[in-house]
Design a protein around this motif. Structure first.
Motif, short mmCIF file in Angstrom:
data_model
loop_
_atom_site.label_atom_id
_atom_site.label_comp_id
_atom_site.label_asym_id
_atom_site.label_seq_id
_atom_site.Cartn_x
_atom_site.Cartn_y
_atom_site.Cartn_z
N LYS A 136 26.55 -6.75 -40.48
CA LYS A 136 25.39 -7.93 -39.38
C LYS A 136 24.30 -8.02 -39.54
CE LYS A 136 27.25 -9.35 -34.79
NZ LYS A 136 28.36 -8.86 -34.07
N ALA A 137 23.82 -7.01 -39.62
CA ALA A 137 22.21 -6.82 -39.42
C ALA A 137 21.44 -6.94 -40.56
CB ALA A 137 21.43 -5.02 -38.91
N ARG A 138 22.73 -6.79 -42.18
CA ARG A 138 21.88 -6.85 -43.25
C ARG A 138 22.53 -8.74 -43.62
NH1 ARG A 138 22.56 -2.07 -42.76
NH2 ARG A 138 21.42 -0.24 -43.39
N GLY A 139 22.87 -9.47 -42.57
CA GLY A 139 23.74 -10.17 -43.47
C GLY A 139 24.70 -10.84 -44.22
N LEU A 140 25.40 -9.23 -44.26
CA LEU A 140 26.20 -9.06 -45.64
C LEU A 140 28.16 -9.34 -45.56
CD1 LEU A 140 24.38 -6.01 -47.40
CD2 LEU A 140 24.01 -8.25 -47.88
N GLU A 155 34.90 -10.45 -44.78
CA GLU A 155 35.14 -12.14 -45.68
C GLU A 155 36.97 -12.25 -46.05
OE1 GLU A 155 35.80 -15.87 -47.79
OE2 GLU A 155 35.90 -13.96 -48.53
N ARG A 156 37.37 -11.38 -47.18
CA ARG A 156 38.53 -11.53 -47.15
C ARG A 156 39.19 -10.33 -47.60
NH1 ARG A 156 37.93 -15.67 -52.13
NH2 ARG A 156 37.12 -16.42 -50.62
N GLY A 157 40.67 -10.04 -47.71
CA GLY A 157 41.28 -8.80 -48.28
C GLY A 157 42.07 -9.42 -49.08
N PRO A 210 33.19 -14.33 -52.31
CA PRO A 210 31.87 -14.51 -52.23
C PRO A 210 30.81 -13.10 -51.65
CG PRO A 210 32.73 -15.67 -50.72
CD PRO A 210 34.22 -15.37 -51.45
N ALA A 211 31.50 -12.23 -51.42
CA ALA A 211 31.44 -11.24 -50.29
C ALA A 211 30.79 -10.76 -51.26
CB ALA A 211 32.33 -10.32 -49.93
N GLN A 212 29.30 -9.80 -50.57
CA GLN A 212 28.38 -8.68 -51.50
C GLN A 212 28.54 -7.70 -51.62
OE1 GLN A 212 27.60 -10.36 -48.73
NE2 GLN A 212 26.61 -12.38 -49.75
N LEU A 213 30.28 -6.88 -50.74
CA LEU A 213 30.02 -5.61 -51.42
C LEU A 213 31.79 -5.72 -51.08
CD1 LEU A 213 27.90 -4.61 -48.51
CD2 LEU A 213 27.89 -4.21 -49.99
N ALA A 214 32.24 -4.51 -51.97
CA ALA A 214 33.91 -4.72 -51.80
C ALA A 214 34.06 -3.22 -51.56
CB ALA A 214 34.17 -5.66 -52.69
N VAL A 215 35.62 -2.97 -51.58
CA VAL A 215 35.79 -1.57 -51.14
C VAL A 215 37.39 -1.56 -52.13
CG1 VAL A 215 36.47 -1.51 -49.46
CG2 VAL A 215 36.03 1.02 -50.32
N ALA A 216 37.85 -0.56 -52.80
CA ALA A 216 38.70 -0.76 -53.18
C ALA A 216 39.60 0.40 -53.37
CB ALA A 216 38.41 -1.55 -54.87
N VAL A 217 40.60 0.30 -52.93
CA VAL A 217 42.29 1.69 -53.13
C VAL A 217 42.93 1.73 -54.21
CG1 VAL A 217 40.29 2.52 -50.71
CG2 VAL A 217 42.55 1.17 -50.79
N THR A 218 43.29 2.85 -54.57
CA THR A 218 45.21 2.72 -55.14
C THR A 218 45.13 4.14 -55.81
OG1 THR A 218 45.90 2.23 -57.77
CG2 THR A 218 43.10 2.52 -57.63
N GLY A 219 46.18 4.69 -55.29
CA GLY A 219 46.59 5.99 -55.35
C GLY A 219 48.40 6.00 -54.72
N VAL A 220 48.81 7.34 -54.77
CA VAL A 220 49.60 7.46 -54.26
C VAL A 220 50.23 8.00 -53.28
CG1 VAL A 220 51.66 9.11 -55.22
CG2 VAL A 220 49.84 8.81 -57.00
#
Length: 161
Positions: A16-20, A48-50, A93-103
């Protein structure tokens, strides 16, 4: 700080502080990261979304992960985690994302990719970063550890204001 609600609160404050805005691309966690984020009231200001892309087809269709990449490296791999993170940005439209793939287990592991193996991808304005971890415990423990590490990793990789 490894309590998930504390990580989410810190991440929310910084975004929020960075507007992201952020997005998630999840396989082994099945939406738990997005769920943890949206448990916090007001998360629409920074979440924004998942994407829950459990199957290989979903990774390709929703995130644009090349089928050849999955066939060559397997779904649980660094190239796929990186492609998932990049795809989450490309399809939002997000500026950042995290992704995970595993067992997450208890089935599905192999000698090369034992239960608890997780690849992470973080896409930021500074580039795409990846990391491999192996978590101990049952399915729930692996998934919770994955959520914690994904959130902490994104918090560490936030661009400076």
């Amino acid at each position: 700080m490894d309590h998930i609600p504390d990580l989410v609160t810190a991440l929310a404050r910084e975004l929020k502080a960075r507007g992201l805005m952020m997005a998630t691309a999840e396989s082994c966690t099945g939406g738990l990261i997005a769920g943890a984020c949206t448990d916090l009231s007001g998360s629409s200001d920074w979440f924004e979304r998942g994407f829950v892309t459990y199957s290989n087809a979903a990774k390709h269709e929703l995130l644009g992960v090349p089928v050849a990449l999955i066939e060559q490296h397997g779904a649980v791999s660094e190239p796929v985690a990186r492609a998932m993170a990049s795809g989450a940005l490309a399809h939002s439209p997000a500026q950042l994302a995290v992704a995970v793939t595993g067992v997450a287990g208890p089935t599905g592991g192999s000698a090369d990719k034992p239960v608890g193996t997780v690849w992470f991808g973080w896409a930021t304005p500074d580039g795409v970063f990846s990391e491999h971890r192996r978590f101990d415990g049952d399915r729930a423990a692996v998934r919770q550890a994955t959520v914690r590490h994904a959130l902490a990793g994104l918090l560490q990789r936030l661009p400076y204001p």
